[in-house]
Design a protein around this motif. Structure first.
Motif, PDB file in Angstrom:
ATOM      1  N   PRO A   1      23.108 -76.343  29.416  1.00 62.37           N
ATOM      2  CA  PRO A   1      21.834 -76.376  30.163  1.00 62.37           C
ATOM      3  C   PRO A   1      21.804 -76.776  31.639  1.00 62.37           C
ATOM      4  O   PRO A   1      22.990 -77.549  31.991  1.00 62.37           O
ATOM      5  CB  PRO A   1      20.767 -77.172  29.254  1.00 62.37           C
ATOM      6  N   ALA A   2      20.979 -76.388  32.335  1.00 58.50           N
ATOM      7  CA  ALA A   2      20.811 -76.969  33.671  1.00 58.50           C
ATOM      8  C   ALA A   2      21.176 -78.401  33.822  1.00 58.50           C
ATOM      9  O   ALA A   2      20.627 -79.230  33.157  1.00 58.50           O
ATOM     10  CB  ALA A   2      19.523 -76.405  34.426  1.00 58.50           C
ATOM     11  N   PRO A   3      22.059 -78.950  34.661  1.00 63.25           N
ATOM     12  CA  PRO A   3      22.164 -80.407  34.906  1.00 63.25           C
ATOM     13  C   PRO A   3      21.263 -80.955  35.368  1.00 63.25           C
ATOM     14  O   PRO A   3      20.716 -80.789  36.593  1.00 63.25           O
ATOM     15  CB  PRO A   3      23.415 -80.369  35.624  1.00 63.25           C
ATOM     16  N   PRO A   4      20.557 -81.944  34.719  1.00 65.53           N
ATOM     17  CA  PRO A   4      19.356 -82.741  35.237  1.00 65.53           C
ATOM     18  C   PRO A   4      19.466 -82.971  36.652  1.00 65.53           C
ATOM     19  O   PRO A   4      18.571 -83.173  37.353  1.00 65.53           O
ATOM     20  CB  PRO A   4      19.080 -83.783  34.163  1.00 65.53           C
ATOM     21  N   GLU A   5      20.664 -83.672  37.084  1.00 66.94           N
ATOM     22  CA  GLU A   5      20.873 -84.430  38.247  1.00 66.94           C
ATOM     23  C   GLU A   5      20.903 -83.358  39.303  1.00 66.94           C
ATOM     24  O   GLU A   5      20.760 -83.992  40.512  1.00 66.94           O
ATOM     25  CB  GLU A   5      22.340 -85.345  37.980  1.00 66.94           C
ATOM     26  N   ARG A   6      21.351 -82.243  39.187  1.00 64.77           N
ATOM     27  CA  ARG A   6      21.307 -81.050  40.161  1.00 64.77           C
ATOM     28  C   ARG A   6      20.274 -80.360  39.965  1.00 64.77           C
ATOM     29  O   ARG A   6      20.321 -79.094  40.734  1.00 64.77           O
ATOM     30  CB  ARG A   6      22.607 -80.589  40.022  1.00 64.77           C
ATOM     31  N   ALA A   7      19.206 -80.286  39.317  1.00 69.38           N
ATOM     32  CA  ALA A   7      18.002 -79.373  38.916  1.00 69.38           C
ATOM     33  C   ALA A   7      17.392 -78.977  40.156  1.00 69.38           C
ATOM     34  O   ALA A   7      17.008 -78.053  40.552  1.00 69.38           O
ATOM     35  CB  ALA A   7      17.065 -79.824  37.743  1.00 69.38           C
ATOM     36  N   ARG A   8      17.106 -79.970  41.169  1.00 71.73           N
ATOM     37  CA  ARG A   8      16.464 -79.671  42.313  1.00 71.73           C
ATOM     38  C   ARG A   8      16.961 -79.196  43.164  1.00 71.73           C
ATOM     39  O   ARG A   8      16.698 -77.901  43.873  1.00 71.73           O
ATOM     40  CB  ARG A   8      16.077 -81.094  42.855  1.00 71.73           C
ATOM     41  N   ASP A   9      18.709 -78.980  43.156  1.00 69.07           N
ATOM     42  CA  ASP A   9      19.402 -78.178  43.972  1.00 69.07           C
ATOM     43  C   ASP A   9      19.333 -76.744  43.594  1.00 69.07           C
ATOM     44  O   ASP A   9      19.619 -75.870  44.454  1.00 69.07           O
ATOM     45  CB  ASP A   9      20.731 -79.073  44.088  1.00 69.07           C
ATOM     46  N   TRP A  10      19.476 -76.787  42.355  1.00 70.62           N
ATOM     47  CA  TRP A  10      19.656 -75.420  41.851  1.00 70.62           C
ATOM     48  C   TRP A  10      18.303 -74.386  41.860  1.00 70.62           C
ATOM     49  O   TRP A  10      18.570 -73.303  42.188  1.00 70.62           O
ATOM     50  CB  TRP A  10      19.810 -75.230  40.298  1.00 70.62           C
ATOM     51  N   SER A  11      17.118 -75.259  41.784  1.00 69.15           N
ATOM     52  CA  SER A  11      16.015 -74.476  41.725  1.00 69.15           C
ATOM     53  C   SER A  11      15.528 -73.877  43.162  1.00 69.15           C
ATOM     54  O   SER A  11      15.595 -74.843  44.108  1.00 69.15           O
ATOM     55  CB  SER A  11      14.958 -75.452  41.406  1.00 69.15           C
ATOM     56  N   GLY A  12      15.486 -72.701  43.263  1.00 69.03           N
ATOM     57  CA  GLY A  12      15.145 -71.936  44.560  1.00 69.03           C
ATOM     58  C   GLY A  12      16.591 -71.733  45.311  1.00 69.03           C
ATOM     59  O   GLY A  12      16.692 -71.176  46.337  1.00 69.03           O
ATOM     60  N   ALA A  13      17.576 -71.966  44.878  1.00 69.01           N
ATOM     61  CA  ALA A  13      19.034 -71.709  45.308  1.00 69.01           C
ATOM     62  C   ALA A  13      19.114 -70.346  45.484  1.00 69.01           C
ATOM     63  O   ALA A  13      19.115 -69.387  44.547  1.00 69.01           O
ATOM     64  CB  ALA A  13      20.061 -72.519  44.775  1.00 69.01           C
ATOM     65  N   GLY A  14      19.719 -69.700  46.836  1.00 62.92           N
ATOM     66  CA  GLY A  14      19.933 -68.211  46.771  1.00 62.92           C
ATOM     67  C   GLY A  14      21.359 -68.199  47.103  1.00 62.92           C
ATOM     68  O   GLY A  14      22.197 -69.165  47.627  1.00 62.92           O
TER      69      GLY A  14
ATOM     70  N   GLY B   1      11.418 -71.738  31.669  1.00 60.44           N
ATOM     71  CA  GLY B   1      12.686 -72.054  31.818  1.00 60.44           C
ATOM     72  C   GLY B   1      13.205 -71.468  33.030  1.00 60.44           C
ATOM     73  O   GLY B   1      12.657 -71.259  34.020  1.00 60.44           O
ATOM     74  N   TRP B   2      14.453 -71.463  32.964  1.00 62.82           N
ATOM     75  CA  TRP B   2      15.322 -71.148  34.019  1.00 62.82           C
ATOM     76  C   TRP B   2      15.778 -69.541  33.989  1.00 62.82           C
ATOM     77  O   TRP B   2      15.635 -68.696  33.228  1.00 62.82           O
ATOM     78  CB  TRP B   2      16.638 -71.703  34.268  1.00 62.82           C
TER      79      TRP B   2
ATOM     80  N   GLY C   1      22.196 -59.667  46.454  1.00 66.61           N
ATOM     81  CA  GLY C   1      21.930 -61.296  46.622  1.00 66.61           C
ATOM     82  C   GLY C   1      21.398 -61.779  44.935  1.00 66.61           C
ATOM     83  O   GLY C   1      21.267 -60.881  44.165  1.00 66.61           O
ATOM     84  N   ALA C   2      21.522 -63.166  44.738  1.00 66.41           N
ATOM     85  CA  ALA C   2      21.012 -63.481  43.585  1.00 66.41           C
ATOM     86  C   ALA C   2      20.337 -65.027  43.965  1.00 66.41           C
ATOM     87  O   ALA C   2      20.599 -65.469  44.962  1.00 66.41           O
ATOM     88  CB  ALA C   2      22.327 -64.013  42.559  1.00 66.41           C
ATOM     89  N   ALA C   3      19.606 -65.403  43.032  1.00 67.69           N
ATOM     90  CA  ALA C   3      18.676 -66.525  43.382  1.00 67.69           C
ATOM     91  C   ALA C   3      18.274 -67.201  42.047  1.00 67.69           C
ATOM     92  O   ALA C   3      18.260 -66.553  41.017  1.00 67.69           O
ATOM     93  CB  ALA C   3      17.445 -66.242  43.911  1.00 67.69           C
ATOM     94  N   VAL C   4      18.311 -68.286  41.765  1.00 64.32           N
ATOM     95  CA  VAL C   4      18.053 -69.169  40.555  1.00 64.32           C
ATOM     96  C   VAL C   4      16.572 -69.948  40.755  1.00 64.32           C
ATOM     97  O   VAL C   4      16.424 -70.557  41.824  1.00 64.32           O
ATOM     98  CB  VAL C   4      19.158 -70.274  40.516  1.00 64.32           C
ATOM     99  N   ALA C   5      15.961 -70.017  39.829  1.00 63.98           N
ATOM    100  CA  ALA C   5      14.398 -70.388  39.884  1.00 63.98           C
ATOM    101  C   ALA C   5      14.340 -71.140  38.476  1.00 63.98           C
ATOM    102  O   ALA C   5      14.723 -70.598  37.463  1.00 63.98           O
ATOM    103  CB  ALA C   5      13.497 -69.477  40.281  1.00 63.98           C
ATOM    104  N   SER C   6      13.407 -72.234  38.433  1.00 61.09           N
ATOM    105  CA  SER C   6      12.953 -72.797  37.333  1.00 61.09           C
ATOM    106  C   SER C   6      11.738 -72.738  37.409  1.00 61.09           C
ATOM    107  O   SER C   6      10.674 -72.474  38.182  1.00 61.09           O
ATOM    108  CB  SER C   6      13.479 -74.161  37.104  1.00 61.09           C
TER     109      SER C   6
END
Length: 481
Positions: free
Chosen positions: A353-366, A391-392, A382-387
Motif C-alpha cells: 500500500p501507499a507509504p503513509p509517511e510519503r502519502a503527501r508527496d505521492w498524491s498529485g505527483a506527476g 483509494g489511489w 504523462g502519468a500522475a498519481v492521485a488519492s
C-alpha cells in the motif's frame, strides 16, 4: 444471444487421463515465458476440462489475432455454398473498379483459392507495401504489387491475401463478416458476442482483429471435427473441411529442424497443418487445435512469444492423455482436476500500500517519460498519481486522452470502465510505484513504473500489441454483433 453450454463429461468417461491434463498444467505454469489465459479440451464431442486463469474469465471476448483467419475462411466457404463466390475465379473479377489499374499478368491470374491458401505468388509479407501503395483500399494496394512468382507456386504468410478474401466475402454478401456469420454460423453454434476490428475503409479486417470467447474457438474446432455438421444440421458445404484442412502449398525448408516445426507442415485454406492434426493459429498463443486422430479439440488463449513451446507441451502431455477407451471410474481424480481448473489464477504482481509517511508527496505527483519518450507507447506522454475517497489512482495520458487505473489494492483490481482491465502491484518502496495493467479483452499486459525522486515513468509491454492501438482501444470493438 447467450451461448448454450457445451455438453460436458468427466474426463475418464471419454478416455482422458486427468493426470495428463495435470502434467500439462504443471508444465504450462512452470514455463517462464508462457502466460496462459484459458484452456478448453473436448473429447468425443464432450467438454472434459475447461478453465480460465483469473483475472481472465469465460465470458470475456479475447483478441484472437490470426486465428481470425479461420473464421474468415469459414465465411468464404458458406458464401461459396450459397453461390456468391467461386474459389477458381480471379480475385480481380470481384473488383472491376480496379480493372484498368491492375496490369501485371500474375496479379490478374491470382485466383480466390490462391489468396485463401497464402499462395499469391509473393515471396514475402506485403502488408507494409500494400498500405503504402493505397492507404484507402488495401485490396488495390495489394493487387498493385506484382508477385515475384506465379500464383499457386510459393507460400508466403501474407496478411493482404486474407484481407482480400474477407473483402470479397463482404462485397458479395453486402455485410460485415460478423453480421453475415451471425445467422449462418455463430447463432447455430451457440456463440455469443463476437466483434471484429475494422479498417478505415469500414471493412472488418479478416486477417486479424476478431474478439471472441474461448468457447467460440472450441465450437469452431468441434464443427470442423464433425465435418461441418452441428446438431444434425450441415452448416458448411459438404467436402469443405477436407479441402480447407489439406495442405494446398508446401512451406517446409527440408531440414531436420523444420520437420519439428508446426509452421512447416503445409498450409490449407487459412488453417495450418500441424505435426498432429491441423489448427487455427493466432499470435501469442491463440490456438484452435483439431485432432481428428484423437477425436479431440483443444482451444487456448495465452500471451507468449514461445508458441512452438506451447504446442510442444500439448504434444508431450495432452496427446498421451487421450486413450482409446473409457477409463475405469476415477471420480476422485476427475474431481481434483475440476477443482484445479476452477481455481486457476495468474499471480498478481507484488506491491505494498501507499507509504503513509510519503502519502503527501505521492498524491498529485506527476511524471514524464523516462528518457523523454515512452518506447512502449510513443504517444504516452504523462502519468500522475492521485488519492481520493476511492483509494489511489494512476492516470496515464496518451495523445490527450486519460486512462485512470486503481492502484495499491491487494490482488487483482478489476474494472470494466472505461476499459476492461485488471491491475496489480503497488509500491515497491517509498519512492517507487510499479503496477501491471492486464487488458482483459486482449493477450496484453503493460508494466508501468513511476520514480518519485526522478519524476519519471517507464512502460513496458510483456507482449507487444500488433496493431499499434492506443490504450483506449485495447478492448473489443463495440460495433459488431
Amino acid at each position: 444471444m447467450s451461448a448454450r453450454p457445451l455438453p460436458s463429461s468427466d474426463p475418464a468417461a471419454q478416455g482422458v487421463d486427468a493426470a495428463g491434463v495435470h502434467a500439462f498444467l504443471d508444465a504450462l505454469e512452470a514455463a517462464p515465458d508462457i502466460e496462459p489465459h484459458s484452456l478448453m479440451i473436448l473429447r468425443h464431442g464432450r467438454l472434459v476440462a475447461s478453465g480460465w486463469w483469473g483475472p481472465y474469465t469465460a465470458e470475456r471476448p479475447h483478441l484472437l489475432y490470426s486465428l481470425s483467419k479461420s473464421f474468415t475462411a469459414t465465411a468464404a466457404a458458406i458464401a461459396a455454398g450459397e453461390g456468391l463466390l467461386r474459389f477458381d475465379d480471379p480475385v480481380i473479377s470481384y473488383f472491376p473498379e480496379f480493372e484498368a489499374d491492375i496490369t501485371d499478368p500474375r496479379s490478374r491470374a491470382m485466383l480466390v483459392r490462391h489468396v485463401a491458401s497464402m499462395a499469391s505468388g509473393h515471396e514475402a509479407e506485403t502488408l507494409p507495401r500494400a498500405l503504402a501503395t493505397d492507404r484507402a483500399d488495401m485490396v488495390r494496394g495489394f493487387l498493385l504489387i506484382p508477385p515475384e512468382r506465379d500464383p499457386g507456386t510459393v507460400f508466403a504468410y501474407n496478411q493482404p491475401t486474407t484481407y482480400s478474401l474477407a473483402a470479397i466475402v463482404q462485397r458479395v454478401t453486402g455485410q460485415p463478416l460478423t453480421r453475415y456469420l451471425r445467422p449462418r454460423l455463430l447463432d447455430p453454434l451457440g456463440i455469443g458476442k463476437a466483434a471484429w476490428l475494422r479498417d478505415r475503409a469500414g471493412r472488418e479486417l479478416g486477417f486479424s482483429g476478431l474478439h471472441a470467447a474461448t468457447d467460440a474457438v472450441a465450437r469452431l474446432g468441434q464443427l470442423y471435427l464433425q465435418d461441418g455438421v452441428w446438431e444434425g444440421e450441415r452448416l458448411l458445404p459438404e467436402g469443405w473441411v477436407a479441402e480447407a484442412t489439406r495442405p494446398h502449398i508446401g512451406n517446409g525448408d527440408g531440414t531436420a529442424e523444420g520437420a519439428l516445426s508446426d509452421w512447416q507442415q503445409g498450409y490449407g485454406f487459412q488453417f495450418w497443418n500441424s505435426r498432429h492434426g491441423y489448427r487455427g493459429d493466432g499470435a501469442y498463443g491463440q490456438f484452435c487445435l483439431v485432432l481428428p486422430e484423437h477425436d479431440a479439440v483443444i482451444a487456448t488463449t495465452a500471451a507468449t512469444e514461445r508458441m512452438q513451446e506451447l504446442l510442444n507441451l500439448v504434444w508431450r502431455h495432452l496427446l498421451p492423455a487421450f486413450g482409446p477407451e473409457p477409463l475405469p471410474q476415477r471420480q476422485d481424480a476427475d474431481r481434483a482436476l475440476r477443482e484445479r481448473m476452477a481455481g486457476l489464477t495468474l499471480a498478481p504482481s507484488p506491491g505494498k500500500p501507499a507509504p503513509p509517511e510519503r502519502a503527501r508527496d505521492w498524491s498529485g505527483a506527476g511524471f514524464t517519460p523516462y528518457g523523454g519518450v515512452c518506447a512502449a507507447q510513443p504517444k504516452l506522454t504523462g502519468a500522475a498519481v492521485a488519492s481520493g475517497d476511492g483509494g489511489w489512482t494512476l492516470r496515464l495520458t496518451e495523445d490527450g486522452h486519460h486512462l485512470d487505473v486503481p492502484v495499491g489494492q491487494a490482488g487483482w483490481a478489476v474494472t470494466d470502465e472505461p476499459l476492461p482491465i485488471a491491475v496489480s502491484g503497488g509500491w515497491a518502496d517509498a519512492d517507487t510505484l510499479a503496477v501491471d495493467i492486464q487488458f482483459l479483452e486482449t493477450p496484453h499486459r503493460l508494466s508501468v513504473t513511476c520514480s518519485l525522486p526522478e519524476g519519471t515513468f517507464s512502460a513496458k509491454w510483456h507482449t507487444t500489441p500488433l496493431h499499434n492501438p492506443p490504450l483506449r482501444a485495447m478492448r473489443a470493438p463495440r460495433h459488431s454483433a
